[in-house]
Design a protein around this motif. Structure first.
Motif, PDB file in Angstrom:
ATOM      1  N   LYS A 164     -22.502 -97.768  31.233  1.00 25.05           N
ATOM      2  CA  LYS A 164     -21.451 -96.820  30.902  1.00 25.05           C
ATOM      3  C   LYS A 164     -21.972 -95.838  29.856  1.00 25.05           C
ATOM      4  CE  LYS A 164     -17.678-100.063  31.886  1.00 25.05           C
ATOM      5  NZ  LYS A 164     -16.494-100.764  31.339  1.00 25.05           N
ATOM      6  N   LEU A 165     -22.258 -94.640  30.306  1.00 24.30           N
ATOM      7  CA  LEU A 165     -22.807 -93.625  29.411  1.00 24.30           C
ATOM      8  C   LEU A 165     -21.805 -93.218  28.340  1.00 24.30           C
ATOM      9  CD1 LEU A 165     -25.266 -91.906  28.819  1.00 24.30           C
ATOM     10  CD2 LEU A 165     -24.448 -90.228  30.487  1.00 24.30           C
ATOM     11  N   ALA A 166     -20.520 -93.399  28.612  1.00 22.60           N
ATOM     12  CA  ALA A 166     -19.475 -92.997  27.662  1.00 22.60           C
ATOM     13  C   ALA A 166     -19.630 -93.698  26.320  1.00 22.60           C
ATOM     14  CB  ALA A 166     -18.102 -93.300  28.255  1.00 22.60           C
ATOM     15  N   MET A 167     -20.101 -94.943  26.334  1.00 23.56           N
ATOM     16  CA  MET A 167     -20.196 -95.678  25.065  1.00 23.56           C
ATOM     17  C   MET A 167     -21.264 -95.064  24.159  1.00 23.56           C
ATOM     18  SD  MET A 167     -21.939 -99.278  26.194  1.00 23.56           S
ATOM     19  CE  MET A 167     -23.635 -99.398  26.776  1.00 23.56           C
ATOM     20  N   PHE A 168     -22.320 -94.504  24.748  1.00 26.86           N
ATOM     21  CA  PHE A 168     -23.340 -93.831  23.946  1.00 26.86           C
ATOM     22  C   PHE A 168     -22.801 -92.510  23.404  1.00 26.86           C
ATOM     23  CE2 PHE A 168     -25.701 -96.412  27.021  1.00 26.86           C
ATOM     24  CZ  PHE A 168     -26.474 -97.173  26.156  1.00 26.86           C
ATOM     25  N   SER A 169     -22.036 -91.827  24.227  1.00 26.25           N
ATOM     26  CA  SER A 169     -21.440 -90.570  23.809  1.00 26.25           C
ATOM     27  C   SER A 169     -20.500 -90.778  22.628  1.00 26.25           C
ATOM     28  CB  SER A 169     -20.681 -89.954  24.991  1.00 26.25           C
ATOM     29  OG  SER A 169     -20.051 -88.753  24.611  1.00 26.25           O
ATOM     30  N   GLU A 170     -19.687 -91.825  22.695  1.00 28.12           N
ATOM     31  CA  GLU A 170     -18.742 -92.115  21.620  1.00 28.12           C
ATOM     32  C   GLU A 170     -19.442 -92.597  20.353  1.00 28.12           C
ATOM     33  OE1 GLU A 170     -16.142 -94.959  23.357  1.00 28.12           O
ATOM     34  OE2 GLU A 170     -15.280 -93.544  24.800  1.00 28.12           O
ATOM     35  N   LYS A 171     -20.497 -93.350  20.531  1.00 29.93           N
ATOM     36  CA  LYS A 171     -21.194 -93.934  19.381  1.00 29.93           C
ATOM     37  C   LYS A 171     -22.026 -92.905  18.625  1.00 29.93           C
ATOM     38  CE  LYS A 171     -24.790 -97.313  18.268  1.00 29.93           C
ATOM     39  NZ  LYS A 171     -24.192 -97.753  16.998  1.00 29.93           N
ATOM     40  N   TYR A 172     -22.718 -92.048  19.378  1.00 26.99           N
ATOM     41  CA  TYR A 172     -23.683 -91.144  18.750  1.00 26.99           C
ATOM     42  C   TYR A 172     -23.212 -89.684  18.699  1.00 26.99           C
ATOM     43  CZ  TYR A 172     -26.691 -95.194  19.147  1.00 26.99           C
ATOM     44  OH  TYR A 172     -27.215 -96.462  19.045  1.00 26.99           O
ATOM     45  N   TYR A 173     -22.005 -89.425  19.207  1.00 26.01           N
ATOM     46  CA  TYR A 173     -21.386 -88.114  19.056  1.00 26.01           C
ATOM     47  C   TYR A 173     -22.138 -86.993  19.775  1.00 26.01           C
ATOM     48  CZ  TYR A 173     -19.010 -90.832  15.516  1.00 26.01           C
ATOM     49  OH  TYR A 173     -18.315 -91.829  14.862  1.00 26.01           O
ATOM     50  N   PHE A 174     -22.689 -87.313  20.942  1.00 23.62           N
ATOM     51  CA  PHE A 174     -23.268 -86.324  21.839  1.00 23.62           C
ATOM     52  C   PHE A 174     -22.528 -86.426  23.168  1.00 23.62           C
ATOM     53  CE2 PHE A 174     -27.006 -87.348  19.111  1.00 23.62           C
ATOM     54  CZ  PHE A 174     -27.203 -86.091  18.561  1.00 23.62           C
ATOM     55  N   SER A 175     -22.407 -85.312  23.871  1.00 24.01           N
ATOM     56  CA  SER A 175     -21.714 -85.347  25.156  1.00 24.01           C
ATOM     57  C   SER A 175     -22.538 -86.102  26.191  1.00 24.01           C
ATOM     58  CB  SER A 175     -21.439 -83.927  25.650  1.00 24.01           C
ATOM     59  OG  SER A 175     -22.642 -83.300  26.071  1.00 24.01           O
ATOM     60  N   GLN A 176     -21.850 -86.663  27.181  1.00 22.06           N
ATOM     61  CA  GLN A 176     -22.547 -87.384  28.245  1.00 22.06           C
ATOM     62  C   GLN A 176     -23.499 -86.452  29.001  1.00 22.06           C
ATOM     63  OE1 GLN A 176     -20.081 -90.028  30.682  1.00 22.06           O
ATOM     64  NE2 GLN A 176     -18.444 -89.848  29.172  1.00 22.06           N
ATOM     65  N   LYS A 177     -23.040 -85.228  29.241  1.00 21.45           N
ATOM     66  CA  LYS A 177     -23.869 -84.262  29.967  1.00 21.45           C
ATOM     67  C   LYS A 177     -25.145 -83.959  29.202  1.00 21.45           C
ATOM     68  CE  LYS A 177     -23.621 -79.708  32.170  1.00 21.45           C
ATOM     69  NZ  LYS A 177     -22.748 -78.521  32.444  1.00 21.45           N
ATOM     70  N   TYR A 178     -25.022 -83.820  27.877  1.00 18.85           N
ATOM     71  CA  TYR A 178     -26.180 -83.511  27.038  1.00 18.85           C
ATOM     72  C   TYR A 178     -27.164 -84.684  27.026  1.00 18.85           C
ATOM     73  CZ  TYR A 178     -28.814 -82.160  22.840  1.00 18.85           C
ATOM     74  OH  TYR A 178     -29.807 -81.826  21.957  1.00 18.85           O
ATOM     75  N   LEU A 179     -26.651 -85.900  26.894  1.00 14.44           N
ATOM     76  CA  LEU A 179     -27.516 -87.080  26.887  1.00 14.44           C
ATOM     77  C   LEU A 179     -28.232 -87.247  28.229  1.00 14.44           C
ATOM     78  CD1 LEU A 179     -25.256 -89.675  25.007  1.00 14.44           C
ATOM     79  CD2 LEU A 179     -27.278 -88.506  24.130  1.00 14.44           C
ATOM     80  N   SER A 180     -27.513 -87.014  29.313  1.00 16.94           N
ATOM     81  CA  SER A 180     -28.118 -87.123  30.642  1.00 16.94           C
ATOM     82  C   SER A 180     -29.254 -86.121  30.808  1.00 16.94           C
ATOM     83  CB  SER A 180     -27.062 -86.887  31.729  1.00 16.94           C
ATOM     84  OG  SER A 180     -26.066 -87.879  31.680  1.00 16.94           O
ATOM     85  N   LYS A 181     -29.022 -84.898  30.345  1.00 17.35           N
ATOM     86  CA  LYS A 181     -30.035 -83.851  30.449  1.00 17.35           C
ATOM     87  C   LYS A 181     -31.271 -84.191  29.616  1.00 17.35           C
ATOM     88  CE  LYS A 181     -30.743 -78.877  29.797  1.00 17.35           C
ATOM     89  NZ  LYS A 181     -30.106 -77.600  29.364  1.00 17.35           N
ATOM     90  N   LEU A 182     -31.063 -84.675  28.385  1.00 22.86           N
ATOM     91  CA  LEU A 182     -32.182 -85.032  27.521  1.00 22.86           C
ATOM     92  C   LEU A 182     -33.001 -86.177  28.117  1.00 22.86           C
ATOM     93  CD1 LEU A 182     -30.716 -84.890  23.895  1.00 22.86           C
ATOM     94  CD2 LEU A 182     -32.259 -83.271  24.991  1.00 22.86           C
TER      95      LEU A 182
END
Length: 247
Positions: A164-182
């Motif tokens: 669940k990518l959402a948990m990383f987004s919530e924890k580290y304050y980056f959007s899911q789209k941004y994390l996926s791209k990186l």
């Protein structure tokens, strides 16, 4: 991440434990091997593994003597006894030595992974490590590249589960789209594609062991039923698990 040591004088048993364990799921990064208790102690002094599987009847130094010596030197290590003998005296030795579980040969995959899960839960408590990333406190000061490395490590340890990518987004304050791209920019593969790749590679390894039924492999890999696993495998490789095994 932990290390596990398998001590058994029978190579087929060492191979079975290696094949049936969902090691990455339980954050075990390396498997070590020894053929008797004396050799096992030597490996422990050199590598200090946190989880040890030990047979009771072995040459040079048996399981009972090994447990007595190892527990004194490595009290925090978790021990799982593996034996072909369903006798009370062996279970009694295991209990007195503080072994966390006692498995009978031939090894059952479900029993093995339940024992691993139990041991890792104890280790997490001892070393104050959280087994699930969503249980740890949020951090705003990590750089994006550091977060991507954390995600990769998490996927490698949990690819048999739903990611669940959402948990990383919530924890580290980056959007899911941004994390996926990186992630894709750094590793040339998407997060979910990477998890599937790990799962399919593990599937091929397990299918090479003809003692495992496809249904068992499906369960070990986290699929809800055999049909989903077979369909995913065929979509990925172009052949069914049965066809792969036959060839």
């Amino acid at each position: 991440m932990y290390q596990a040591l398998i001590i058994d004088d029978e190579k087929p048993v060492r191979t079975a434990i290696s094949a049936l364990g969902c090691w990455q799921r339980y954050r075990i990064s390396e498997l070590l091997y020894a053929t008797n208790g004396e050799e096992g102690l030597s490996v422990m002094r050199d590598k200090n593994p946190q989880l040890v599987f030990v047979d009771m009847r072995m040459p040079v130094m048996n399981g009972s003597d090994f447990l007595g010596a190892a527990k004194k030197e490595f009290p925090n290590t978790q021990y799982i006894v593996v034996s072909g003998y369903d006798e009370f005296k062996y279970a009694q030795v295991a209990i007195k030595s503080g072994a966390i579980d006692y498995l009978l040969k031939p090894i059952n995959g479900d029993d093995l992974n339940q024992a691993i899960e139990k041991a890792v839960a104890v280790l997490d408590g001892i070393f104050s490590e959280e087994s699930d990333i969503e249980d740890s406190p949020g951090e705003k000061d990590l750089k994006p590249g550091e977060v991507i490395d954390i995600i990769k490590e998490y996927v490698e340890a949990n690819y048999c589960k739903e990611i669940k990518l959402a948990m990383f987004s919530e924890k580290y304050y980056f959007s899911q789209k941004y994390l996926s791209k990186l992630f894709k920019n750094k590793y040339s593969i998407g997060i979910y594609e990477y998890a599937l790749k790990l799962r399919m590679n593990r599937a091929k390894e397990l299918l090479r062991d003809n003692t495992l039924q496809i249904q068992e492999i499906s369960e070990l890999l986290g699929y809800s039923n055999n049909n989903y696993f077979s369909k995913a495998f065929k979509t990925y490789y172009g052949i069914s698990p049965t066809e792969f095994r036959e060839h």
